[in-house]
Design a protein around this motif. Structure first.
Motif, mmCIF file in Angstrom:
data_model
loop_
_atom_site.group_PDB
_atom_site.id
_atom_site.type_symbol
_atom_site.label_atom_id
_atom_site.label_comp_id
_atom_site.label_asym_id
_atom_site.label_seq_id
_atom_site.Cartn_x
_atom_site.Cartn_y
_atom_site.Cartn_z
ATOM 1 N N CYS B 13 -52.143 102.357 81.677
ATOM 2 C CA CYS B 13 -51.613 101.654 81.617
ATOM 3 C C CYS B 13 -50.847 101.074 83.146
ATOM 4 N N GLN B 14 -51.091 99.541 83.636
ATOM 5 C CA GLN B 14 -50.360 99.311 85.584
ATOM 6 C C GLN B 14 -48.760 99.498 84.936
ATOM 7 N N ARG B 15 -48.275 99.762 86.028
ATOM 8 C CA ARG B 15 -47.217 100.189 86.296
ATOM 9 C C ARG B 15 -46.340 98.948 86.526
ATOM 10 N N GLY B 16 -45.286 99.196 85.006
ATOM 11 C CA GLY B 16 -44.561 97.620 85.326
ATOM 12 C C GLY B 16 -45.004 96.609 84.099
ATOM 13 N N THR B 17 -46.292 96.799 83.252
ATOM 14 C CA THR B 17 -46.405 96.929 81.474
ATOM 15 C C THR B 17 -45.147 97.813 80.526
ATOM 16 N N SER B 18 -45.579 97.229 79.372
ATOM 17 C CA SER B 18 -45.050 97.987 78.387
ATOM 18 C C SER B 18 -46.030 98.149 77.083
ATOM 19 N N LEU B 19 -45.919 99.382 76.701
ATOM 20 C CA LEU B 19 -47.001 99.505 75.595
ATOM 21 C C LEU B 19 -46.443 100.270 74.174
ATOM 22 N N THR B 20 -46.543 99.991 73.134
ATOM 23 C CA THR B 20 -46.558 100.268 72.057
ATOM 24 C C THR B 20 -46.780 101.187 71.308
ATOM 25 N N ILE B 21 -46.443 102.242 70.923
ATOM 26 C CA ILE B 21 -47.602 103.380 69.800
ATOM 27 C C ILE B 21 -46.727 103.736 68.552
ATOM 28 N N GLN B 22 -47.959 103.341 67.433
ATOM 29 C CA GLN B 22 -47.955 102.691 66.424
ATOM 30 C C GLN B 22 -47.458 104.798 66.165
ATOM 31 N N CYS B 23 -46.667 104.598 64.559
ATOM 32 C CA CYS B 23 -46.825 105.632 63.749
ATOM 33 C C CYS B 23 -46.813 105.371 62.560
ATOM 34 N N GLN B 24 -47.954 105.906 61.406
ATOM 35 C CA GLN B 24 -47.888 105.392 60.601
ATOM 36 C C GLN B 24 -48.351 106.842 59.026
ATOM 37 N N VAL B 25 -46.947 107.373 58.315
ATOM 38 C CA VAL B 25 -46.996 108.149 57.973
ATOM 39 C C VAL B 25 -48.210 108.273 56.347
ATOM 40 N N ASP B 26 -48.965 109.184 55.678
ATOM 41 C CA ASP B 26 -49.159 108.977 54.446
ATOM 42 C C ASP B 26 -48.212 108.747 53.210
ATOM 43 N N SER B 27 -47.034 109.435 53.515
ATOM 44 C CA SER B 27 -45.821 109.600 52.638
ATOM 45 C C SER B 27 -45.113 108.376 52.743
ATOM 46 N N GLN B 28 -44.091 108.193 51.684
ATOM 47 C CA GLN B 28 -42.615 107.813 52.874
ATOM 48 C C GLN B 28 -41.920 109.690 53.225
ATOM 49 N N VAL B 29 -40.973 108.854 53.621
ATOM 50 C CA VAL B 29 -40.128 110.034 54.684
ATOM 51 C C VAL B 29 -38.958 109.739 54.541
ATOM 52 N N THR B 30 -38.416 110.266 54.912
ATOM 53 C CA THR B 30 -36.612 109.967 55.372
ATOM 54 C C THR B 30 -36.734 110.034 56.291
ATOM 55 N N MET B 31 -37.025 111.126 57.556
ATOM 56 C CA MET B 31 -36.702 111.348 58.556
ATOM 57 C C MET B 31 -37.784 110.951 59.682
ATOM 58 N N MET B 32 -37.769 109.994 61.020
ATOM 59 C CA MET B 32 -38.869 110.127 61.916
ATOM 60 C C MET B 32 -38.323 110.053 62.717
ATOM 61 N N PHE B 33 -39.003 110.956 63.820
ATOM 62 C CA PHE B 33 -38.175 111.327 65.417
ATOM 63 C C PHE B 33 -39.189 110.782 66.417
ATOM 64 N N TRP B 34 -38.939 110.616 67.708
ATOM 65 C CA TRP B 34 -40.633 110.115 68.816
ATOM 66 C C TRP B 34 -39.873 111.599 69.557
ATOM 67 N N TYR B 35 -40.793 112.409 70.488
ATOM 68 C CA TYR B 35 -40.587 113.459 71.251
ATOM 69 C C TYR B 35 -41.665 113.203 72.772
ATOM 70 N N ARG B 36 -41.583 113.271 73.370
ATOM 71 C CA ARG B 36 -42.172 113.038 74.789
ATOM 72 C C ARG B 36 -42.408 114.253 74.720
ATOM 73 N N GLN B 37 -44.142 114.243 75.741
ATOM 74 C CA GLN B 37 -43.625 115.728 76.412
ATOM 75 C C GLN B 37 -45.046 115.807 77.303
ATOM 76 N N GLN B 38 -44.017 116.165 78.582
ATOM 77 C CA GLN B 38 -44.491 116.109 79.463
ATOM 78 C C GLN B 38 -45.858 117.557 80.562
ATOM 79 N N PRO B 39 -46.683 116.510 81.421
ATOM 80 C CA PRO B 39 -48.111 118.033 81.346
ATOM 81 C C PRO B 39 -47.121 119.328 81.310
ATOM 82 N N GLY B 40 -47.817 120.174 80.972
ATOM 83 C CA GLY B 40 -47.810 121.517 80.642
ATOM 84 C C GLY B 40 -45.954 121.910 80.968
#
Lengths: 111, 114
Positions: B13-40
Protein backbone atom coordinates in the motif's frame (compact mmCIF):
# COMPACT_ATOMS: atom_id res chain seq x y z
CA UNK A 1 9.34 -15.99 1.98
CA UNK A 2 8.94 -15.10 5.61
CA UNK A 3 10.19 -12.66 8.11
CA UNK A 4 8.94 -14.36 11.24
CA UNK A 5 11.85 -15.64 13.26
CA UNK A 6 14.52 -13.82 11.30
CA UNK A 7 15.94 -12.04 14.33
CA UNK A 8 14.92 -14.49 17.00
CA UNK A 9 17.29 -16.74 18.97
CA UNK A 10 17.82 -20.01 17.15
CA UNK A 11 18.05 -23.52 18.51
CA UNK A 12 19.69 -25.97 16.13
CA UNK A 13 18.98 -29.59 16.90
CA UNK A 14 19.83 -32.84 15.22
CA UNK A 15 16.90 -34.85 13.95
CA UNK A 16 15.96 -37.43 16.56
CA UNK A 17 17.40 -35.49 19.47
CA UNK A 18 15.30 -33.82 22.14
CA UNK A 19 14.71 -30.06 22.07
CA UNK A 20 14.25 -27.78 25.04
CA UNK A 21 12.86 -24.29 24.53
CA UNK A 22 12.81 -21.88 27.43
CA UNK A 23 10.69 -18.88 28.24
CA UNK A 24 10.50 -16.36 31.06
CA UNK A 25 7.17 -14.79 31.92
CA UNK A 26 6.29 -11.73 33.93
CA UNK A 27 2.73 -11.82 35.20
CA UNK A 28 2.21 -13.87 38.35
CA UNK A 29 -1.55 -13.46 37.93
CA UNK A 30 -1.69 -15.38 34.64
CA UNK A 31 -3.86 -18.45 34.98
CA UNK A 32 -2.64 -20.40 31.98
CA UNK A 33 0.60 -20.66 30.06
CA UNK A 34 0.54 -21.81 26.48
CA UNK A 35 3.00 -22.82 23.81
CA UNK A 36 2.41 -21.96 20.17
CA UNK A 37 4.21 -23.07 17.02
CA UNK A 38 4.39 -20.75 14.03
CA UNK A 39 5.48 -22.02 10.66
CA UNK A 40 6.49 -19.76 7.82
CA UNK A 41 3.55 -17.87 6.36
CA UNK A 42 1.08 -19.16 8.90
CA UNK A 43 -0.53 -18.02 12.10
CA UNK A 44 0.46 -19.49 15.46
CA UNK A 45 -0.84 -22.98 16.20
CA UNK A 46 -1.65 -24.20 19.70
CA UNK A 47 0.64 -26.95 20.99
CA UNK A 48 -0.02 -27.40 24.67
CA UNK A 49 -1.03 -25.44 27.73
CA UNK A 50 -0.52 -25.71 31.46
CA UNK A 51 -2.59 -24.29 34.25
CA UNK A 52 -0.81 -22.12 36.77
CA UNK A 53 -1.41 -24.60 39.62
CA UNK A 54 0.46 -27.38 37.80
CA UNK A 55 4.19 -27.85 37.27
CA UNK A 56 4.22 -30.40 34.47
CA UNK A 57 1.99 -31.52 31.65
CA UNK A 58 2.66 -34.00 28.90
CA UNK A 59 1.26 -34.27 25.42
CA UNK A 60 2.20 -36.21 22.35
CA UNK A 61 6.02 -35.86 22.12
CA UNK A 62 5.86 -32.61 24.08
CA UNK A 63 6.17 -31.78 27.74
CA UNK A 64 5.70 -28.39 29.34
CA UNK A 65 7.29 -27.54 32.66
CA UNK A 66 6.30 -24.58 34.79
CA UNK A 67 8.45 -23.14 37.55
CA UNK A 68 6.48 -20.39 39.24
CA UNK A 69 9.23 -19.62 41.72
CA UNK A 70 11.46 -18.23 39.01
CA UNK A 71 8.67 -17.51 36.48
CA UNK A 72 10.07 -19.92 33.97
CA UNK A 73 8.37 -22.09 31.38
CA UNK A 74 9.92 -24.71 29.13
CA UNK A 75 8.80 -26.87 26.24
CA UNK A 76 10.49 -30.18 25.62
CA UNK A 77 10.08 -31.87 22.27
CA UNK A 78 11.07 -35.51 22.15
CA UNK A 79 12.68 -37.04 19.07
CA UNK A 80 12.63 -33.80 17.12
CA UNK A 81 11.56 -34.18 13.51
CA UNK A 82 12.05 -31.95 10.44
CA UNK A 83 8.39 -30.93 10.72
CA UNK A 84 9.17 -29.41 14.10
CA UNK A 85 11.22 -26.67 12.44
CA UNK A 86 9.34 -23.46 13.23
CA UNK A 87 9.24 -20.52 15.59
CA UNK A 88 7.94 -21.33 19.06
CA UNK A 89 6.28 -18.79 21.31
CA UNK A 90 5.21 -19.05 24.89
CA UNK A 91 2.19 -17.03 25.93
CA UNK A 92 0.50 -16.23 29.20
CA UNK A 93 -3.23 -15.80 29.48
CA UNK A 94 -4.64 -13.03 31.62
CA UNK A 95 -8.10 -11.68 32.29
CA UNK A 96 -10.35 -11.45 29.27
CA UNK A 97 -8.55 -14.32 27.51
CA UNK A 98 -5.89 -11.87 26.39
CA UNK A 99 -2.56 -13.43 25.49
CA UNK A 100 0.85 -11.89 26.12
CA UNK A 101 3.45 -13.54 23.94
CA UNK A 102 7.09 -14.11 24.78
CA UNK A 103 9.91 -13.29 22.41
CA UNK A 104 10.00 -16.57 20.54
CA UNK A 105 12.67 -19.13 19.59
CA UNK A 106 13.37 -20.45 16.13
CA UNK A 107 14.02 -24.20 16.02
CA UNK A 108 16.03 -25.58 13.12
CA UNK A 109 16.13 -29.35 12.76
CA UNK A 110 19.19 -30.67 10.98
CA UNK A 111 18.86 -33.96 9.10
CA UNK B 1 -11.73 -26.12 16.54
CA UNK B 2 -12.30 -22.95 14.56
CA UNK B 3 -10.99 -22.11 11.11
CA UNK B 4 -10.16 -18.47 10.57
CA UNK B 5 -9.81 -16.87 7.16
CA UNK B 6 -8.19 -13.50 6.66
CA UNK B 7 -8.34 -11.33 3.59
CA UNK B 8 -6.19 -10.09 2.01
CA UNK B 9 -3.28 -12.41 2.73
CA UNK B 10 -0.86 -9.69 1.68
CA UNK B 11 -0.89 -6.21 0.24
CA UNK B 12 1.46 -3.42 -0.73
CA UNK B 13 0.00 0.00 0.00
CA UNK B 14 0.96 3.60 -0.52
CA UNK B 15 1.66 5.70 2.53
CA UNK B 16 -1.27 7.83 3.61
CA UNK B 17 -3.86 5.33 2.46
CA UNK B 18 -5.92 2.90 4.56
CA UNK B 19 -6.38 -0.85 4.36
CA UNK B 20 -9.19 -2.91 5.83
CA UNK B 21 -8.45 -6.49 6.78
CA UNK B 22 -11.29 -8.96 7.11
CA UNK B 23 -11.46 -11.90 9.49
CA UNK B 24 -14.07 -14.62 9.07
CA UNK B 25 -14.51 -17.49 11.54
CA UNK B 26 -16.32 -20.66 10.49
CA UNK B 27 -18.23 -20.84 13.77
CA UNK B 28 -19.59 -18.45 16.35
CA UNK B 29 -16.97 -17.44 18.88
CA UNK B 30 -17.20 -15.36 21.99
CA UNK B 31 -13.96 -13.47 21.66
CA UNK B 32 -11.97 -12.08 18.76
CA UNK B 33 -8.64 -10.30 18.91
CA UNK B 34 -6.27 -8.50 16.59
CA UNK B 35 -2.50 -8.83 16.90
CA UNK B 36 0.44 -7.26 15.15
CA UNK B 37 3.67 -9.09 14.44
CA UNK B 38 6.49 -6.91 13.23
CA UNK B 39 9.22 -8.52 11.15
CA UNK B 40 11.25 -10.98 13.17
CA UNK B 41 9.37 -10.28 16.35
CA UNK B 42 6.68 -11.67 18.58
CA UNK B 43 2.98 -10.92 18.58
CA UNK B 44 1.56 -7.83 20.26
CA UNK B 45 -2.12 -7.49 21.06
CA UNK B 46 -3.74 -4.49 19.39
CA UNK B 47 -7.28 -4.82 20.68
CA UNK B 48 -10.17 -7.03 21.66
CA UNK B 49 -12.98 -6.85 19.12
CA UNK B 50 -16.26 -6.66 21.03
CA UNK B 51 -19.43 -7.76 19.32
CA UNK B 52 -21.84 -4.88 19.02
CA UNK B 53 -19.70 -2.36 20.87
CA UNK B 54 -16.45 -0.47 20.59
CA UNK B 55 -13.23 -2.45 20.65
CA UNK B 56 -10.98 -2.43 23.70
CA UNK B 57 -7.51 -1.18 22.78
CA UNK B 58 -4.22 -2.01 24.42
CA UNK B 59 -1.74 0.62 25.48
CA UNK B 60 -0.12 2.23 22.48
CA UNK B 61 -2.97 1.53 20.07
CA UNK B 62 -5.84 3.93 19.38
CA UNK B 63 -9.15 3.71 17.61
CA UNK B 64 -8.37 6.49 15.14
CA UNK B 65 -5.40 4.55 13.81
CA UNK B 66 -6.85 1.05 14.05
CA UNK B 67 -10.64 1.17 13.84
CA UNK B 68 -12.19 -2.23 14.42
CA UNK B 69 -15.64 -3.55 13.68
CA UNK B 70 -17.35 -6.70 14.91
CA UNK B 71 -20.91 -6.82 13.68
CA UNK B 72 -21.56 -10.43 14.70
CA UNK B 73 -20.02 -13.48 16.35
CA UNK B 74 -18.16 -14.71 13.27
CA UNK B 75 -16.72 -11.61 11.59
CA UNK B 76 -14.43 -8.71 12.35
CA UNK B 77 -12.45 -6.11 10.45
CA UNK B 78 -9.33 -4.14 11.31
CA UNK B 79 -8.49 -0.98 9.39
CA UNK B 80 -4.97 0.39 9.36
CA UNK B 81 -5.48 4.10 8.73
CA UNK B 82 -3.22 6.73 7.24
CA UNK B 83 -0.47 4.18 6.79
CA UNK B 84 3.24 4.85 7.09
CA UNK B 85 6.16 2.47 6.46
CA UNK B 86 6.26 1.80 10.22
CA UNK B 87 2.91 0.03 9.86
CA UNK B 88 4.53 -2.63 7.69
CA UNK B 89 3.85 -5.78 9.63
CA UNK B 90 1.85 -8.97 9.77
CA UNK B 91 -1.63 -8.50 11.22
CA UNK B 92 -3.30 -11.53 12.75
CA UNK B 93 -6.85 -12.23 13.78
CA UNK B 94 -7.51 -14.62 16.65
CA UNK B 95 -10.62 -16.20 18.09
CA UNK B 96 -11.47 -18.14 21.21
CA UNK B 97 -14.30 -18.81 23.57
CA UNK B 98 -14.54 -17.77 27.19
CA UNK B 99 -12.79 -20.38 29.32
CA UNK B 100 -10.86 -21.90 26.43
CA UNK B 101 -7.09 -21.68 26.39
CA UNK B 102 -6.74 -22.70 22.77
CA UNK B 103 -6.91 -19.57 20.67
CA UNK B 104 -7.10 -20.02 16.91
CA UNK B 105 -5.30 -17.73 14.52
CA UNK B 106 -5.76 -16.73 10.94
CA UNK B 107 -2.83 -17.03 8.56
CA UNK B 108 -2.15 -13.34 8.86
CA UNK B 109 -2.12 -10.38 6.51
CA UNK B 110 1.34 -9.27 5.44
CA UNK B 111 1.23 -5.52 4.91
CA UNK B 112 3.98 -3.54 3.25
CA UNK B 113 3.68 0.24 3.16
CA UNK B 114 5.79 2.05 0.59
Amino acid sequence: GESVGLHLPTLSVQEGDNSIINCAYSNSASDYFIWYKQESGKGPQFIIDIRSNMDKRQGQRVTVLLNKTVKHLSLQIAATQPGDSAVYFCAERAAGNKLTFGGGTRVLVKP
Amino acid sequence: SAVISQKPSRDICQRGTSLTIQCQVDSQVTMMFWYRQQPGQSLTLIATANQGSEATYESGFVIDKFPISRPNLTFSTLTVSNMSPEDSSIYLCSATDVGDTEAFFGQGTRLTVV
